[in-house]
Motif scaffolding. Sequence first.
Motif: not given
Length: 322
Positions: A66-81
């Motif tokens: 079945g269907p699902y969502l894919l969220a892609v995040e590009a992360q260049g460095k550590k970020h506490p938030d």
Amino acid sequence: MVSPPHEAMHRIFQHDPGLFSRVSRFLGVDIPAPVKATALPTDLTEANPVERRVDTLLRLETAGQGPYLLAVEAQGKKHPDKPASWAYYTAYLWTKYRLPTALLVVCQDHATAKWAQQPVSCGPPQLPTLTVQPLVAGPHNMPVITDPEEARADLVLASLAAITHAAEPGVDAILKALSTALRDAPEDIAKPLVEFTAQGLAKRPAKNLWRNLVAVDLSFYKSYLAEEVRAEVRSEVQAEVRAEVRAEVRSEVQAEVRAEVRNEASAESRAEDILLILEQRGLDIPEDVRSRVTHCTDPELLRRWLARAVTVPKAEEVFEDA
């Protein structure tokens, strides 16, 4: 400020949504290939003024699960938030679309990748109400594709491999394999991958190698990378040609100056000979005669004056036939 590597790391999944299922085997999970993919709005902002925006959001449909969502995040460095933001993204998307939500974080360095894949829970330690542990793709698990045939088998994965290994020593071999594989690819397939790879490399040293490979191996492809290299080469060639022209002009000028100096030296020597002969004959040499002889630069005229200086009774008469 959004950087080119940031854009390349997530937009490549928009370009080829099926890439996620192929990447998943390197992440220790088995995600079926989608039979349908739909790009969804990335703005997750609610009525309040806080803006939440995921980098890339896709709805993927598979044949058996079945269907699902894919969220892609590009992360260049550590970020506490970021973990809190990721928790918000997945919870919001689950609430809004009522679909299972997968989160993939793409990194370009080991430290950021190790940080991103650590589970983070909200709530007290004994009550981990919501735990976020995204899948992470980075230099620690993405393949090092150095065989052109392997790159040709999956050009998009090879491009992602180059992007995630942008700061690694092996990136040069990946880029060479990718450029070789892209030679046979149609331009509409090669073009976006050339651009994604260039964006992903950004200002790293490997960017220069990629530009050169694009300009030489992919000479058919008229990208801004190729144009940059051609402009640099043109500037270098122009500088070389200008240097050659200057050298030729300098050589010609040197020859002319040598001839002039020889004539001047010859004229000076003859003028001295004329005055010496007149003096040796005991003739009075008025100042105007001496000045006229020493300032003459015509070798032929001086030669005639020299011949007359031997016989004239007065110094002034050396000029009579002039």
